[in-house]
Write a protein that holds these residues in place. Structure first.
Motif, PDB file in Angstrom:
ATOM      1  N   MET A 190       0.820  -1.406   0.120  1.00 39.75           N
ATOM      2  CA  MET A 190       0.009   0.009  -0.143  1.00 39.75           C
ATOM      3  C   MET A 190       0.699   1.245   0.008  1.00 39.75           C
ATOM      4  O   MET A 190       0.336   2.300  -0.137  1.00 39.75           O
ATOM      5  N   GLU A 191       2.044   1.205   0.509  1.00 44.63           N
ATOM      6  CA  GLU A 191       2.790   2.293   0.372  1.00 44.63           C
ATOM      7  C   GLU A 191       3.192   2.933  -0.921  1.00 44.63           C
ATOM      8  O   GLU A 191       3.745   4.063  -0.986  1.00 44.63           O
TER       9      GLU A 191
ATOM     10  N   GLU B 144       1.257   4.203  -2.696  1.00 47.94           N
ATOM     11  CA  GLU B 144       0.591   5.517  -2.882  1.00 47.94           C
ATOM     12  C   GLU B 144       1.290   6.733  -2.582  1.00 47.94           C
ATOM     13  O   GLU B 144       1.054   7.771  -2.888  1.00 47.94           O
ATOM     14  N   ASN B 145       2.359   6.419  -1.687  1.00 47.61           N
ATOM     15  CA  ASN B 145       3.143   7.666  -1.269  1.00 47.61           C
ATOM     16  C   ASN B 145       4.457   7.699  -2.076  1.00 47.61           C
ATOM     17  O   ASN B 145       5.243   8.763  -1.774  1.00 47.61           O
TER      18      ASN B 145
END
Ligand SMILES: *[C@@H]1O[C@H](CO)[C@@H](O)[C@H](O)[C@H]1NC(C)=O
Length: 401
Positions: free
Chosen positions: A157-158, A160-161
């Motif tokens: 999910m990281e 997205e950053n």
């Protein structure tokens, strides 16, 4: 005052000449300002794109850096960020059972007809062998053990950053004009902390993956596909250099697979190869789910040039001239009340025409024609000349007859 000449051909010549200044004034504004028809356009934009992704993520208990999740690694205009992987370790060449459900079998006769045909992970041998405690599947020859890709793995999910840094240089070859997306207004301190957004940081060349996905109207959690980052350069080189700026837009390119349930998302496989001490190869197979980014550059530039200016002026003259003539023909001849319109538009002037016949030295016939309008102020010289010329011709014909 407008002068109506009863002879049609003379009328035509006089009227069109009189209209030219009006046509010029009207068309000038339209051609020059709105359509930029005074410019030549270069659409053959040349461009180079370099990209760099930054960020760390955790996947399967391992910290992933850019060398793990970006492929290909060269930083080209097309690259993938891997969000999820399914790895199959220690594969060697050999014989093993298929892993897909559709190859479940009871005995060799189920598999024999498929001999030497491709299975999902290798070439079928035609034998039925034990896959696990409950099932038998057809045997394959290939990289073994076969991959099992039905395992549930949570995506990283990281992503997205993560940030994507884009360096774009362009050139318009017709004008030998070059520019980059690092505008002079961008300095070192700004670029260290800026992120692109559509309101305040429209020229920051660093894009957060989440923002790109959001601007492309996609849901990050469901995403696996191709996202286009479009850089448009629309440059008017008659204006100063700082007006030539990139504009960024984002959209999903694989709209087909977005709607299609059969093959959603985007995945591919690759492998890392190793050698055992005895010299045989083994490998780790990786099935990667990824978001692909395509950086697309387009644009055109225009600059003043005499040739299109002239061509478009002439075109404007012609088209507008034809238009008014058509209007006049319709108004004067075919519409109700044409007589009134005619009366308003034209005023009849009576002329006295006197013709003198003479012989010159070469004993040729000569006609001297004198036109005298009843009100001299109402005729312009130009009309008279043409009328005289025309009458002369007619007189010659009459004389010959
Ligand atoms: C992304 O960064 C924000 C803060 O900048 C943080 O709140 C969020 O948890 C991060 N997302 C992930 C998946 O780590």
């Amino acid at each position: 005052i407008i002068i109506m000449i009863k002879n049609r051909s003379i009328r035509f010549v006089n009227f069109e000449l009189a209209k030219l200044p009006v046509v010029f004034l009207w068309s000038k504004k339209w051609v020059f300002l709105c359509e930029k028809a005074y410019q030549i356009i270069d659409t053959a934009i040349e461009s180079s794109v370099m990209t760099k992704v930054k960020g760390f993520g955790v996947h399967n208990g391992q910290v992933m850096d850019v060398a793990d999740y970006v492929t290909p690694t060269q930083g080209a205009s097309v690259f993938c960020i891997i969000t999820k992987t399914i790895t199959t370790e220690n594969q060697v060449q050999g014989l093993c059972p298929e892993s897909e459900k559709r190859w479940i079998c009871n005995n060799d006769s189920d598999c024999n007809p498929q001999r030497n045909k491709p299975g999902d992970y290798g070439i079928l041998t035609g034998r039925c062998v034990s896959f696990n405690n409950t099932n038998n599947t057809c045997e394959i020859k290939g990289w073994c053990p076969a991959e099992i890709d039905t395992v549930k793995i949570t995506p990283m999910m990281e992503v997205e950053n993560f940030t994507i840094f884009i360096k774009n240089s362009i050139r318009f070859p017709k004008f030998n004009y070059t520019k980059g997306n690092f505008l002079p207004s961008i300095n070192q301190t700004y670029i260290k902390k800026c992120n692109f957004d559509k309101v305040n940081n429209t020229y920051c060349p660093i894009f957060r993956v989440r923002d790109v996905v959001h601007y492309a109207n996609q849901d990050f959690r469901k995403l696996g596909g191709v996202i286009g980052i479009k850089i448009s350069w629309m440059c008017d080189l008659d204006k100063s250099d700082e007006h030539c700026k990139p504009s960024y837009s984002f959209n999903r390119l694989d709209t087909m697979s977005q709607k299609n349930e059969v093959s959603p998302g985007y995945n591919f496989r690759f492998a890392k190869y190793y050698k055992m001490e005895n010299g045989t190869d083994y490998r780790t197979l990786i099935k990667a789910y990824a978001i692909r980014f395509d950086v697309i550059v387009n644009g055109n530039a225009g600059k003043f040039n005499m040739i299109p200016t002239l061509i478009n002026m002439v075109a404007a003259f012609t088209s507008v001239g034809v238009g008014t003539v058509l209007c006049d023909i319709i108004l004067l001849n075919f519409l109700k009340g044409a007589e009134q319109y005619k009366a308003k538009k034209f005023e009849e002037v009576k002329c006295q025409v006197s013709i003198k016949q003479e012989k010159n030295q070469q004993s040729q016939q000569l006609f001297l024609i004198h036109i005298q309008p009843s009100n001299p102020l109402k005729l312009c010289g130009f009309v008279s000349v043409i009328t005289v010329f025309h009458l002369t011709n007619e007189m010659n014909q009459i004389h010959e007859e």
